[in-house]
Each structure stands twice: as C-alpha cells, then as structure tokens.
Design an enzyme around this catalytic site. Sequence first.
Site, short mmCIF file in Angstrom:
data_model
loop_
_atom_site.label_atom_id
_atom_site.label_comp_id
_atom_site.label_asym_id
_atom_site.label_seq_id
_atom_site.Cartn_x
_atom_site.Cartn_y
_atom_site.Cartn_z
N GLY A 21 -38.08 -20.58 104.46
CA GLY A 21 -38.45 -21.51 105.53
C GLY A 21 -37.45 -22.58 105.88
O GLY A 21 -37.81 -23.63 106.39
N ASP A 150 -49.55 -24.15 102.81
CA ASP A 150 -50.72 -23.65 103.54
C ASP A 150 -51.12 -22.24 103.06
O ASP A 150 -52.27 -21.86 103.13
CB ASP A 150 -50.46 -23.67 105.06
N SER A 531 1.50 -20.40 66.64
CA SER A 531 1.95 -20.61 68.02
C SER A 531 1.09 -19.85 69.03
O SER A 531 1.53 -18.88 69.63
CB SER A 531 3.44 -20.26 68.18
#
Lengths: 623, 264
Positions: A21, A150, A531
């Site tokens: 919506g 709703d 390293s």
Amino acid sequence: MARPSNRTSLRIVIVGHVDHGKSTLVGRLFHDTGSLPEGKFEAIKAMSERRGMPFEWAFLMDALQAERDQGITIDTAQIQFKTEKRDYVIIDAPGHKEFLKNMVTGAASSEAALLLIDAAEGVQEQSRRHGYLLHLLGVKQVAVLVNKMDLVDYSADRFGAVAQEYRDYLHDLGVTPNCFVPISARSGDNIIELSRKMPWYQGRTVLGALDDFEPGAQPVELPLRLPVQDVYKFDERRIIAGRIEAGSLKVGDEVLFSPSNKTATVKSIETWRVPNPPADASAGMSVGITLTEQIFVERGEVVSHVKDAPIESNVFRARLFWLGQAPLLPGNRYTLKLNTSETEVTVQSIDKVIDTSDLSSAAADRVERNAVAEVVLRARGLLALDEHHRCAATGRFVLVEDFQPVGGGIISMEGYPDQRALVTRRATNLTAVGHRVSAAARSLRNGHKGGVMWFTGLSGAGKSTLALALEERLFAKGYHVYVLDGDNVRGGLNANLGFSPEDRAENIRRVGEVAALFSDAGFLVISSFISPYRSDRERARAAAPEAFHEIHIKASLAACEERDPKGLYRKARTGEIREFTGISSPYEEPGAPDLVVRTDLLAVEECLSELVTYVERKFAPDL
Amino acid sequence: MDHLDALEAESIHVLREAFAKLDKLAVLWSLGKDSNVVLWLVRKAFFGHVPLPVMHVDTGKKFKQMYDFRERYSREWNLKLIVEPCPPIEQMDPTLPPAARSAARKTAGLNAALAKHGFQGLIAGIRRDEEGTRAKERYFSPRGIDNRWNLKDQPPEFWNQYMTSFPPGTHVRVHPLLHWGEIDIWRYSQREGIPLIDLYFAKDGKRYRSLGDEDITFPVASNAATLDEIITELETTKVAERSGRAMDHEAEDAFERLRAEGYL
C-alpha cells in the site's frame, strides 16, 4: 512580502513489500493535507473509471503508462508535499524484488523512512530486506506503518502481533524504530487524525510521525574530509575543488592529502560573487581552496587535517548489497568508486552471505543479485578511506562493472591495519650512498648471491622449525646465512611494538627492511614470520625486489590447530588471545608464491630437501 | 546552511562531477528560468568561468523576448554559444498529437546536434517536481545508441556516485537541478539577482509560468508582477507548472513518449 526561503524540507522514502500500500498511502497523504494540484483528483477518478476500477490513489505516483497497466511501481517517483511544519519530498520506492536497485536509489538519499506492512499478510520477505537495506544505506529514522487495518477488523491484537514480530527483527539489527502506527491508507485511518475505528490506539498519526522526524544534520563535528573533485586553472589561481563531506576547514590550516601523503597550507577559500571571501567552510558546502605551497594533487585525493586523517590501506572489509546481473565471485575485478577516486579492486574473499529474512549468515562462493554479503576487497595501491561507523560519507563505496553500478558497500577495517605510518617518510634531504663494492663482487667472494627467503604461513605450520634447520644445513654448506625470527627481533629492534594490526604491520615493515639490508650485504636471510597480510609482504618484496623469495610454509588450519606447539590456538579459541591469525584475524594466503612447502603432506626432511634444492638453484652466483 | 545553500552545493557537486568526468560536455540553454539558474550555477562551480559550450536548440518559434535575452546574455556572460536548428514539422511522427508533434522537432534538432558535435554529456535544467516522468530521472541519466531513454531500466544512483562512464556511441544527460522545486528556482533567482525574461511577470492579468514555443505555450491567469508576488503565488497555487504547455496534456502518455524519444 514572500515568506523566508529557509522553511525546512525533509526527504522521506516509503518502502515495504509489494502491494502493502505504498502508493495508496502517498495519494491519501496528498489528498488529506490538501497538497494535490488542482484537477488531479478528478483526473485520477477519470483514469480509474476508464479502467473500470474503484478510485485508485496509486495513480498519482504511478505516473507512467506501464505502471498503470501492470499495477506496480517500477521506479522511484518523487513529489513534494506540505504540512504546517515543513515541506516533504516523498519518494515512493518500488516493492518488487527485481526493482531493488530503484529502492536503493530512492532510500539512499532519504533522511527518514516510512515502512509499510500489510496487517493481513504480516511481515514479508521485502519488509525485512527493506528494513535491512535502510540500515545499510544509513537511513536511521524509521516509522513502521501497519496498513490495511480495515481488512483485519481494526484488531488491536493483530496490530500488536505484527508490530512485535517486526520490532524483534529490527532489534536484532540494532535499529530502534521511531514508532509503530496502525493505519488504513485506503480509508484514511490514523493518517491525519486519530481514527475512531481504533480507539485502542492513542499514539502518533502518520502526519505526527512525519513531523517528529529530525532533519539530517551535516557532520560538521567529525574530522575534516574533503574529497578532491578537480583542480582548476581557469585563471592565475590554482583552485582545488570539492565538497566537504565532514568537518570543517579554515584559512591557514595545515592540511594533508591522502593517499599521496602530502601536506600544504590553506591559503584561501575561493568564491564567485561573494563580497567578503569566507575564512572557513564546513560539511555540506561545495568549495574551492588554494594552497600556499605548489604541490601536485589530483582528483581522488582526500583533504584532511594532519591529525585525524583517513585510514590508508589497499585492503578492506565491506558489507555490500549486490545489484549486478552476474554474481560477484572471488577473483573478480570491479571499478571501485570511493569518494572521488576510481580504482580497480579484486574480490579477495567472500566471508559470508547474509540472509536478510532471519539475519543468519553462511559461507558462500558467490554473491547473487539482490543479496547482502561480507567480502574483502583489495586494490593495487593505497586508498584513503574511513570506517563507515566513524564517517559514513567517506566509509562507503560503489562498485562498477561494464559502466553500470553493480553494488554498494560500507567499510570496516576489523583485523586490518592502517598502513599510513608504514609509508610516511618523515626524514627529508636523503641521498643514498653509492657502494663501491658491487653485489656481483660480494656474491663472487661468498660463493652465493644475497637474498631473502621469506617464510610465511600460519602459526604452527613449521616456519621456525624449517628456518632453523635450513640455516644449519646451509651454514654447513658454506653459506653466509642468518634467520630473522619473531622472538629475536621483538626483544630489541621491535621492542616498542605490540600486537595491534598497525603494530604487526610495522613489525613486518622493519623486518623487511632489515632483511633487505642483510641481503644487500651478501647474506642469505631466512625470515620466519606469520606475516598474514599480502600488503606487508608486498612491501617487504619492494624493499629487496630482485632478491625476495616468498615461501609459503603451508599446512591446513586444522593441522596447525592439531599441532598447536605453543598452546596458542587453544588460548585463541577460549578468547584468552584476541586477534589470533587464522582464528579471529585474517591470514591472506600468497597469490603467487615462489615456492610452496606442504608441511602437512611432507616429512620435515623432505621439506628441507626441497628448500635446499631451491636455494642452490636460485642463489648460485652469476658466472 | 540554509535550504537554498544546500540545493546550490548539491548542484555544484553534480556539475563538477560532470566536468571532471566527461570530455565533450555542453550546457543546454532554453533561455527559461531553470536553464538560467543552471548557467548561474556553472559560473559558481567554476569561479566565474563558463568553461564549456552553451547550446540552444532553436525551434525558430520562440518569443521575441527570448531571442533578445539570448543575444544580450550570451555576450554579457561571455558564453561559447552554439545555436542549432530543428527540422520542419512535416518530418515529425504524424501519429503524435499536434502539440507533441511540434515539440518533437526539438528532440530531432537535439539529436542532430548531438551527432554533429559528438557530445558525451548534455547538462539540462529539468526538475523532478515538474511532472511524473521527470520525477523518475537520475542526476546522470544514460541514453542509448539512438539517444533513447530507457526509463524502465535505469541504473541505480546512490551516495553521490554517478554513472560517469559509458559505452561508445551513447551519451548522458546531466540534471543538476533535479532536486529543486519550482519555488526554489524563483527564490534563488531573487537571492542571486539572476536576470529573467519579462514574460514570466504578469501583464493584464496573465503571465507565463513556463516558456516554450510561442504557438504551443499559453499564459496562466495571474497578477504576480514581481518576484515577491510570484513566490507568494506559488506558495498557495494548486495549478501545475506545465499546465500551459500543450504537449503535456494531449494524451495520458504523450509526454512520456516524447521523453523516451529524447525530449528533455
């Protein structure tokens, strides 16, 4: 008289799963606040009727023909909208998964977001993904709107359940939403006024939530960052132009250019048609400065103060979202756009791919379109960058492939050192002395060439064991040979260094320089250090380019952990040792070592014999 | 920084990106209020200089006041002005509605000018708030081989990183005013003292809000005769800016079709 022009405006993005919506909400907001242009309501009504549909609010935003026909938002549309408090620019971002790049485009420039969730459908895939991306894109203010109330009979329980589920998700991300609002965009509930259909809700309306957002402030308090866009020489002035992304500067400041590492003094801030030239400038401004000293700088550098300078590194971690059609793969090359610089980078590794629906992560050999992942990227030269959590604007980047932007990411340096100190030369007026004894003369007398056998590998791989045995063997054969090992340099030469990433890098830098001097003197040096960073080993190679041999003493992590001669892995696993290589900090395997010695497959004597053969072949004097 | 300063800084950033990254670059000058602001911003970005050509694609049907304005300010602002003509209407797609067909001349003229000069980039003063399809534009908007705009598959654009490199044979439209609103243009013009064509100011109860070809542009009812009055009018109006531009309104998709073909 017109109203003053500094009425504030705020950029809002509206995101959420497809069909939850978004466009309807925008239509509703415009109508209910009286912001619709004249005739637009009637036009939408006519358009809806022509298509035999009930009144469709979404037509307002979905201005394009194709969108109206397919019923989905394709790109990011923007329109202005007003409340009593201020103006809003509303960006409606598409919810469809395939349109994620447009959602990113819309959201990245927003100061706040409204995130919509359908009350009936609940939290969906895109609801989560959008929440995650808002976080990644740097949108910090979010109001979550639970829409279509709703359709669930305005149920407080349903609202509570959806809100709780999403609140938990955001919480795991470290995001606290501004508020949750139950609404119905279609029927106008809780948009402008509190709805009588939901008396149980007395919080913010959508309009209230909007007006509560704070405008995004410019980061003037952060350290200065001014990426150089260009250098202009239109007239007698030489103007360095760019936009200040963070902090501020003033005339007379000593500034540093990164990654070139040059310093200069700000002579003036240039303007056009301003009566009094400014003495200072701050974040957000597009400026031009001139310098007292004539130094060569170019687009891509970052201006900072000498203190609080950006990090310099040729490798960094990134959390990125991938938009490319083809997957991102280890070893792939892309153009990195970072501030105003453009550099080629290689994907060194993909550490994990993150599932945005439950935030779980998993190892992966590729990153597919629309996925989020953590990767390590490497460039050839040094980059000036910031960690994203310290400075957002200079701590993020875009990747480009075949002209197209294909991904964006934010930078972390976790486990990686700042390399600036390693390349900063403080002494000036140096002149290297020219030796009268040549390297060839030395190797003739010694019976072998000088050089560096640089052992690298995980702790427990067997570096020291092999180094000391090789030294003994070669010495017996008449070699001038010497081992540099962690403990014999850390006690003296490097006694002032600890174990932070920066100190470890400096430790290796010094060892590399010492090894180069030994090698120059005619010695065969065996250096035995984990390293772990490629960039450190490359720097050691650069110190003695002709004489450097990178030897990978290789055993699997499992094998090393099993051996654990010093009990260090156990301590790393229990957390007693932090930042332990292979466990909690990275080991970057050599890309193209001169020799690989597999100590997990060969016995010590076999390894030694391989090494001796190698030395005899490579260090014989040229006759 | 106030609102106008922020808009200005963003536009200058975009202009400087375009200038740094695109070799053959020109500013499109329609003589209207928006492209005058663009030229003003160019001079700000480059400290008083206009270091790139300024092109007017001339339909030959502009108002006389517009031609006078062009002559005067191209001299005063020391512009490298290029004027390119548009082909006659008979050559335009006859299926387009009349006003859109007339406006299509400008697209054809623009495409011809592109081919002639080989521009990689054209700076145009369009804004997102003008109408729906422009709302979807990018700051750096790539065009295809035939100069078409593929609005359904635009590149992502975020964090001020723009698409600044392109396949051969294509070009980019650069939109430094994309984030401005109509009222911002007026407030900025007022603040900076930017000259404007007097057709924008009301005479006998009418004024032009948007200027195009004389035969397809119509004035709106207004008594706003000064900058202040125009700004006050815009703060309350609900009439769309381009309501006087006939080609926008002939069919739902007329303007979208024009833009996909390359119209600004």
